[in-house]
Enzyme design. Sequence first.
Site, PDB file in Angstrom:
ATOM      1  N   GLY A  69      -6.976  -0.377 -68.880  1.00 21.07           N
ATOM      2  CA  GLY A  69      -6.807  -0.973 -67.557  1.00 21.07           C
ATOM      3  C   GLY A  69      -8.048  -1.726 -67.102  1.00 21.07           C
ATOM      4  O   GLY A  69      -7.957  -2.794 -66.482  1.00 21.07           O
ATOM      5  N   THR A  70      -9.207  -1.184 -67.400  1.00 13.96           N
ATOM      6  CA  THR A  70     -10.453  -1.812 -66.966  1.00 13.96           C
ATOM      7  C   THR A  70     -10.583  -3.219 -67.546  1.00 13.96           C
ATOM      8  O   THR A  70     -10.883  -4.180 -66.819  1.00 13.96           O
ATOM      9  CB  THR A  70     -11.658  -0.953 -67.415  1.00 13.96           C
ATOM     10  OG1 THR A  70     -11.525   0.343 -66.817  1.00 13.96           O
ATOM     11  CG2 THR A  70     -12.980  -1.574 -66.999  1.00 13.96           C
ATOM     12  N   ASN A 149      -5.103   4.913 -56.802  1.00 11.91           N
ATOM     13  CA  ASN A 149      -5.397   6.037 -57.685  1.00 11.91           C
ATOM     14  C   ASN A 149      -5.948   7.251 -56.957  1.00 11.91           C
ATOM     15  O   ASN A 149      -5.938   8.345 -57.511  1.00 11.91           O
ATOM     16  CB  ASN A 149      -6.376   5.609 -58.789  1.00 11.91           C
ATOM     17  CG  ASN A 149      -7.583   4.904 -58.238  1.00 11.91           C
ATOM     18  OD1 ASN A 149      -7.471   3.832 -57.642  1.00 11.91           O
ATOM     19  ND2 ASN A 149      -8.754   5.488 -58.423  1.00 11.91           N
ATOM     20  N   GLN A 177      -1.599   3.129 -62.162  1.00  9.87           N
ATOM     21  CA  GLN A 177      -1.039   4.394 -61.645  1.00  9.87           C
ATOM     22  C   GLN A 177       0.429   4.242 -61.245  1.00  9.87           C
ATOM     23  O   GLN A 177       1.015   5.195 -60.715  1.00  9.87           O
ATOM     24  CB  GLN A 177      -1.860   4.886 -60.437  1.00  9.87           C
ATOM     25  CG  GLN A 177      -3.318   5.166 -60.741  1.00  9.87           C
ATOM     26  CD  GLN A 177      -3.557   6.399 -61.609  1.00  9.87           C
ATOM     27  OE1 GLN A 177      -2.646   7.196 -61.861  1.00  9.87           O
ATOM     28  NE2 GLN A 177      -4.773   6.564 -62.086  1.00  9.87           N
ATOM     29  N   HIS A 199      -3.298   5.633 -71.476  1.00  8.20           N
ATOM     30  CA  HIS A 199      -3.620   7.069 -71.390  1.00  8.20           C
ATOM     31  C   HIS A 199      -3.240   7.699 -70.061  1.00  8.20           C
ATOM     32  O   HIS A 199      -3.381   8.909 -69.881  1.00  8.20           O
ATOM     33  CB  HIS A 199      -5.101   7.320 -71.721  1.00  8.20           C
ATOM     34  CG  HIS A 199      -6.093   6.905 -70.687  1.00  8.20           C
ATOM     35  ND1 HIS A 199      -6.731   7.817 -69.879  1.00  8.20           N
ATOM     36  CD2 HIS A 199      -6.566   5.696 -70.333  1.00  8.20           C
ATOM     37  CE1 HIS A 199      -7.581   7.177 -69.078  1.00  8.20           C
ATOM     38  NE2 HIS A 199      -7.490   5.885 -69.340  1.00  8.20           N
ATOM     39  N   THR A 235      -9.506  -7.880 -83.675  1.00  5.18           N
ATOM     40  CA  THR A 235      -8.450  -7.394 -84.553  1.00  5.18           C
ATOM     41  C   THR A 235      -7.518  -6.461 -83.787  1.00  5.18           C
ATOM     42  O   THR A 235      -7.983  -5.564 -83.071  1.00  5.18           O
ATOM     43  CB  THR A 235      -9.078  -6.660 -85.753  1.00  5.18           C
ATOM     44  OG1 THR A 235      -9.944  -7.581 -86.420  1.00  5.18           O
ATOM     45  CG2 THR A 235      -8.020  -6.160 -86.719  1.00  5.18           C
ATOM     46  N   CYS A 322     -18.650   8.957 -59.515  1.00  3.66           N
ATOM     47  CA  CYS A 322     -19.786   9.880 -59.587  1.00  3.66           C
ATOM     48  C   CYS A 322     -21.040   9.083 -59.921  1.00  3.66           C
ATOM     49  O   CYS A 322     -20.981   8.149 -60.714  1.00  3.66           O
ATOM     50  CB  CYS A 322     -19.605  10.880 -60.712  1.00  3.66           C
ATOM     51  SG  CYS A 322     -18.377  12.102 -60.399  1.00  3.66           S
TER      52      CYS A 322
HETATM   53  C1  LIG Z   1      -5.963   2.211 -60.708  1.00  5.12           C
HETATM   54  C2  LIG Z   1      -6.749   2.241 -61.971  1.00  5.12           C
HETATM   55  N1  LIG Z   1      -7.153   1.090 -62.528  1.00  5.12           N
HETATM   56  C3  LIG Z   1      -7.845   1.062 -63.678  1.00  5.12           C
HETATM   57  C4  LIG Z   1      -8.208   2.209 -64.325  1.00  5.12           C
HETATM   58  C5  LIG Z   1      -8.974   2.126 -65.597  1.00  5.12           C
HETATM   59  O1  LIG Z   1      -8.129   2.251 -66.711  1.00  5.12           O
HETATM   60  P1  LIG Z   1      -8.753   2.536 -68.162  1.00  5.12           P
HETATM   61  O2  LIG Z   1      -9.248   3.945 -68.147  1.00  5.12           O
HETATM   62  O3  LIG Z   1      -7.600   2.335 -69.105  1.00  5.12           O
HETATM   63  O4  LIG Z   1      -9.819   1.533 -68.387  1.00  5.12           O
HETATM   64  C6  LIG Z   1      -7.830   3.450 -63.774  1.00  5.12           C
HETATM   65  C7  LIG Z   1      -8.254   4.714 -64.420  1.00  5.12           C
HETATM   66  O5  LIG Z   1      -9.003   5.484 -63.872  1.00  5.12           O
HETATM   67  C8  LIG Z   1      -7.077   3.466 -62.568  1.00  5.12           C
HETATM   68  O6  LIG Z   1      -6.695   4.604 -62.002  1.00  5.12           O
END
Ligand SMILES: Cc1ncc(COP(=O)(O)O)c(C=O)c1O
Length: 380
Positions: A69-70, A149, A177, A199, A235, A322
Amino acid sequence: MRRYLDHAATTPIVAVAMEAMVAELGRVGNASSLHASGRAARRVVEEARESLAESCGCHPTEVIWTSGGTEADNLFLTGAWAARTPQRNRVVVSAIEHPAVLETHAALARRGADAVILDVSSDGVAEVGQLPELLAAPTAAVSVMWVNNETGVVQPVTAAAEYARAAGAWSHADAVQALGHVPLDFATSGLDAASLSAHKIGGPVGVGALLLRRGIELSPIGFGGGQERDLRSGTLAPALVAGFAAAARWAVERQPTEAVRLADLQARIDALARRIDGANVNGAAVERSPAIVNVTFDGLRADDLLMLLDDAGIDTSTGSACTAGVSQPSDVLLAMGRSTDQASASLRFSLGHTTSSADIDRLAEVLPDAVRTARTAFGR
Ligand SMILES: Cc1ncc(COP(=O)(O)O)c(C=O)c1O
């Protein structure tokens, strides 16, 4: 036996995802190679792409594999701004976004973007009615997350997408989420882009996707072999995407029944919190994902409560960032108008496919005393 109430951080991998991965891990062949082994690896990647597209209501060509997600959030925001500035230099994001969006937004501001924040209500809902005014300046992109989240509050992403479209801005939702917890259909959402992560839904860590509408041309943020519409070089990982697609199919198929089961457990935590003086469930008055409950317990430090519950065998989270192992006040709750004390006194309980009624029974046994002890500790 430990009681795991931190599924929004990561949820256990499901058997179908593990099986799909194990079947691919022994395979040799780069999905970009032209020989038969390469073509076989490519077939796995493309079948996973078709499967994920079907699970999310998009076209397979709209799936861009990422590491999570990041990366999907970074790719959309940076890629949209870089593609559209200087003509469209504004980027609007809501105040309650995940750090993957907020920190990218801040980084764009340092590079000269006109970075604007959209307010949220005290219930934690993005004030999308402000968008017409904020979008009066030429805007590259708008990002409002699908489900928060920390609070679980469902956001008006369809309205945000409509306002964005009317102003010629590209719309994006961090749907990390949302997938598997609320109905999610990319095509009817009107969004131009959405971020997903495996995940959080029972897939492996280290893979995700950006859903990106056809015709939206982002600038790449990394360079190499030009995989994934030239947007995400590197890749491809057949085992990871196969695991992700299997988990998504599994999670989306059972979402309607699972939502009912989890809503019941969520209501039990809400009721448990309501029986504790000075406890408030954040976002309880608006639509929430059934998987998240966020409670402010006045007069304590969330870290203390978290450790007391940890000692009693229950895993929870403050939901916020944190620094050096110490929780900071939650930016989400501060944006919702809570005081610094309140934003440091909130705990997130998040539910998932392994959560049982017995987990909530254990929480009910332990929570009132743990709150009392944490309040005493705070008073010292
Ligand atoms: C709303 C939201 N966006 C993005 C992320 C990040 O996802 P990832 O851990 O796959 O990089 C999270 C995970 O904590 C999340 O809750």
